[in-house]
Design a protein around this motif. Structure first.
Motif, PDB file in Angstrom:
ATOM      1  N   LYS A 212       0.838  -1.191   0.000  1.00 50.92           N
ATOM      2  CA  LYS A 212       0.000   0.000   0.000  1.00 50.92           C
ATOM      3  C   LYS A 212       0.873   1.242   0.000  1.00 50.92           C
ATOM      4  N   THR A 213       0.322   2.334  -0.561  1.00 45.00           N
ATOM      5  CA  THR A 213       1.032   3.608  -0.554  1.00 45.00           C
ATOM      6  C   THR A 213       0.854   4.257   0.813  1.00 45.00           C
ATOM      7  N   ALA A 214       1.492   5.426   0.988  1.00 48.01           N
ATOM      8  CA  ALA A 214       1.407   6.136   2.259  1.00 48.01           C
ATOM      9  C   ALA A 214      -0.025   6.540   2.589  1.00 48.01           C
TER      10      ALA A 214
ATOM     11  N   VAL B 118      -0.464  -1.169  -7.691  1.00 49.79           N
ATOM     12  CA  VAL B 118      -0.707  -2.018  -8.847  1.00 49.79           C
ATOM     13  C   VAL B 118       0.404  -1.787  -9.855  1.00 49.79           C
ATOM     14  N   ASN B 119       0.828  -2.834 -10.520  1.00 50.42           N
ATOM     15  CA  ASN B 119       1.890  -2.742 -11.523  1.00 50.42           C
ATOM     16  C   ASN B 119       1.294  -2.733 -12.928  1.00 50.42           C
ATOM     17  N   VAL B 120       1.780  -1.860 -13.768  1.00 53.43           N
ATOM     18  CA  VAL B 120       1.283  -1.733 -15.138  1.00 53.43           C
ATOM     19  C   VAL B 120       2.463  -1.724 -16.102  1.00 53.43           C
ATOM     20  N   LYS B 121       2.429  -2.627 -17.081  1.00 51.71           N
ATOM     21  CA  LYS B 121       3.479  -2.674 -18.094  1.00 51.71           C
ATOM     22  C   LYS B 121       3.015  -1.944 -19.357  1.00 51.71           C
ATOM     23  N   ILE B 122       3.838  -0.995 -19.800  1.00 52.88           N
ATOM     24  CA  ILE B 122       3.506  -0.233 -21.001  1.00 52.88           C
ATOM     25  C   ILE B 122       4.632  -0.403 -22.021  1.00 52.88           C
ATOM     26  N   GLY B 123       4.284  -0.829 -23.212  1.00 52.91           N
ATOM     27  CA  GLY B 123       5.265  -1.041 -24.270  1.00 52.91           C
ATOM     28  C   GLY B 123       5.465   0.208 -25.109  1.00 52.91           C
ATOM     29  N   VAL B 124       6.721   0.498 -25.416  1.00 52.15           N
ATOM     30  CA  VAL B 124       7.057   1.628 -26.271  1.00 52.15           C
ATOM     31  C   VAL B 124       8.076   1.179 -27.304  1.00 52.15           C
ATOM     32  N   SER B 125       8.263   1.988 -28.329  1.00 52.16           N
ATOM     33  CA  SER B 125       9.278   1.695 -29.343  1.00 52.16           C
ATOM     34  C   SER B 125      10.339   2.781 -29.288  1.00 52.16           C
TER      35      SER B 125
ATOM     36  N   ALA C 226       2.316   8.808 -11.374  1.00 57.43           N
ATOM     37  CA  ALA C 226       1.506   7.611 -11.124  1.00 57.43           C
ATOM     38  C   ALA C 226       1.954   6.881  -9.864  1.00 57.43           C
ATOM     39  N   GLU C 227       3.260   6.879  -9.626  1.00 56.34           N
ATOM     40  CA  GLU C 227       3.807   6.171  -8.460  1.00 56.34           C
ATOM     41  C   GLU C 227       3.231   6.724  -7.158  1.00 56.34           C
ATOM     42  N   LYS C 228       2.980   8.014  -7.108  1.00 57.06           N
ATOM     43  CA  LYS C 228       2.419   8.637  -5.910  1.00 57.06           C
ATOM     44  C   LYS C 228       1.002   8.135  -5.630  1.00 57.06           C
ATOM     45  N   GLU C 229       0.355   7.592  -6.663  1.00 51.59           N
ATOM     46  CA  GLU C 229      -1.000   7.082  -6.500  1.00 51.59           C
ATOM     47  C   GLU C 229      -1.034   5.556  -6.430  1.00 51.59           C
ATOM     48  N   GLY C 230       0.141   4.941  -6.297  1.00 51.02           N
ATOM     49  CA  GLY C 230       0.191   3.497  -6.159  1.00 51.02           C
ATOM     50  C   GLY C 230       0.190   2.741  -7.464  1.00 51.02           C
ATOM     51  N   ILE C 231       0.403   3.452  -8.578  1.00 52.34           N
ATOM     52  CA  ILE C 231       0.465   2.803  -9.886  1.00 52.34           C
ATOM     53  C   ILE C 231       1.927   2.770 -10.327  1.00 52.34           C
ATOM     54  N   ASN C 232       2.495   1.595 -10.341  1.00 50.52           N
ATOM     55  CA  ASN C 232       3.897   1.439 -10.712  1.00 50.52           C
ATOM     56  C   ASN C 232       4.008   1.090 -12.194  1.00 50.52           C
ATOM     57  N   ILE C 233       4.468   2.045 -12.990  1.00 51.85           N
ATOM     58  CA  ILE C 233       4.575   1.852 -14.438  1.00 51.85           C
ATOM     59  C   ILE C 233       5.941   1.279 -14.784  1.00 51.85           C
TER      60      ILE C 233
ATOM     61  N   LYS D 123      -9.589   0.810 -14.479  1.00 52.81           N
ATOM     62  CA  LYS D 123      -9.421   2.092 -13.783  1.00 52.81           C
ATOM     63  C   LYS D 123      -7.973   2.574 -13.763  1.00 52.81           C
ATOM     64  N   GLU D 124      -7.005   1.641 -13.618  1.00 50.44           N
ATOM     65  CA  GLU D 124      -5.608   2.069 -13.575  1.00 50.44           C
ATOM     66  C   GLU D 124      -5.174   2.665 -14.912  1.00 50.44           C
ATOM     67  N   LEU D 125      -5.637   2.053 -15.996  1.00 50.91           N
ATOM     68  CA  LEU D 125      -5.269   2.546 -17.322  1.00 50.91           C
ATOM     69  C   LEU D 125      -5.929   3.896 -17.601  1.00 50.91           C
ATOM     70  N   LYS D 126      -7.170   4.028 -17.203  1.00 53.56           N
ATOM     71  CA  LYS D 126      -7.857   5.306 -17.398  1.00 53.56           C
ATOM     72  C   LYS D 126      -7.176   6.415 -16.591  1.00 53.56           C
ATOM     73  N   ARG D 127      -6.694   6.051 -15.405  1.00 54.97           N
ATOM     74  CA  ARG D 127      -6.012   7.053 -14.585  1.00 54.97           C
ATOM     75  C   ARG D 127      -4.677   7.449 -15.208  1.00 54.97           C
ATOM     76  N   ILE D 128      -3.980   6.491 -15.794  1.00 52.35           N
ATOM     77  CA  ILE D 128      -2.714   6.802 -16.461  1.00 52.35           C
ATOM     78  C   ILE D 128      -2.954   7.768 -17.623  1.00 52.35           C
ATOM     79  N   VAL D 129      -4.024   7.546 -18.381  1.00 52.75           N
ATOM     80  CA  VAL D 129      -4.368   8.469 -19.468  1.00 52.75           C
ATOM     81  C   VAL D 129      -4.618   9.868 -18.913  1.00 52.75           C
ATOM     82  N   GLU D 130      -5.347   9.939 -17.804  1.00 51.29           N
ATOM     83  CA  GLU D 130      -5.624  11.244 -17.189  1.00 51.29           C
ATOM     84  C   GLU D 130      -4.337  11.938 -16.754  1.00 51.29           C
ATOM     85  N   LEU D 131      -3.425  11.173 -16.166  1.00 55.35           N
ATOM     86  CA  LEU D 131      -2.156  11.758 -15.727  1.00 55.35           C
ATOM     87  C   LEU D 131      -1.327  12.243 -16.913  1.00 55.35           C
TER      88      LEU D 131
END
Length: 276
Positions: A23-25, A31-38, A52-59, A238-246
């Motif tokens: 859990k975050t502070a 939650v861990n999220v893998k994002i592919g890039v080229s 994202a890390e501040k919200e508990g989403i580890n990209i 929800k995690e993906l939608k939040r990443i888009v928002e960020l």
């Protein structure tokens, strides 16, 4: 008997610990999220990942060296999302490979531009002037759409995006369109009235696509806006939608504008505008 009781207690405690997760502070589950890039330029995603890390989403950024594997890896469940492609490429690729993927947000556009050593404005290009364009069909088509937006040529309403000289239906200034190898488009500038140069090639040649071109793409060039994509089944996760928002927050846009100085433009438009 005591051994069985102790073993049972260990199993219960272990199960509770596994269920709770990290859990975050502020008490949110991580939650861990893998994002592919080229490619290797991850400056924007590094910026977003810190937020994202501040919200508990580890990209976790997974880097690929081509434009094929990121979509295949996403479809096969090896990634949670990817971010490397235009909507035009995405639509063609998923149709060709029958992949159930969906765009979940727009990111940036790497603007194609018309450059000139001789003229400072589109209106100054003379009748009969030569315009160099990339000779590969897809890039030529994109160049033609740019020239149409600039008011220099007209294309058919059903233009399919693939360029060939016979697809120009109107050329009021009787311009001579000269297809050349994409890498040569900056080098022919002394010999033409203007040259359409791909973003990466322009940057490598020392140009700023926004400041140095006499006309360039903006958010209206919807087929060439880059996107974040996910499996269709996960598009409302929800995690993906939040990443888009960020990604689409104002501070990210400011970072992109400052870091790339016009070579990459933040382009946050509704998905309804880019089509599929």
């Amino acid at each position: 008997m005591k051994k069985f009781i102790i073993l049972a207690l260990i199993l219960v405690v272990g199960a509770l610990a596994a269920g709770c997760g990290n859990k975050t502070a502020n008490g949110k589950e991580e939650v861990n999220v893998k994002i592919g890039v080229s490619g290797s330029d991850n400056r924007i995603w590094d910026f977003v990942a810190k937020k994202a890390e501040k919200e508990g989403i580890n990209i976790e950024i997974v880097t690929f060296s081509d434009y094929v594997q990121p979509n295949l890896a996403l479809a096969e469940g090896e990634l949670d999302a990817n971010a490397f492609q235009t909507i035009s490429y995405f639509n063609a690729f998923k149709k060709e490979h029958d992949l159930d993927l969906s765009p979940i947000g727009t990111t940036v556009i790497a603007p194609l531009g018309l450059y000139s050593d001789k003229y400072k404005s589109i209106k100054d290009i003379p009748k009969g002037g030569k315009i160099a364009v990339p000779n590969e069909a897809t890039n030529m088509g994109r160049a033609f759409l740019l020239l149409q937006d600039a008011g220099l040529i007209e294309l058919p309403e059903d233009f399919d995006g693939n360029g060939s000289l016979d697809k120009i239906v109107s050329n009021p200034k009787n311009l001579e369109i000269v297809p050349v190898v994409a890498g040569q488009t900056p080098r022919v500038l002394p010999d033409v009235a203007g040259s359409v140069i791909n973003n990466g090639i322009a940057v490598d040649a020392g140009f700023n696509p926004v400041k140095d071109s006499i006309f360039h793409e903006d958010e209206t060039a919807t087929p060439y806006i880059n996107i974040i994509a996910a499996r269709t089944e996960d598009k409302d996760r929800k995690e993906l939608k939040r990443i888009v928002e960020l990604y689409q927050e104002e501070d990210t846009a400011e970072f992109i504008e400052k870091e790339y100085a016009g070579s990459t433009i933040p382009t946050f438009v509704p998905l309804s505008k880019i089509g599929e």
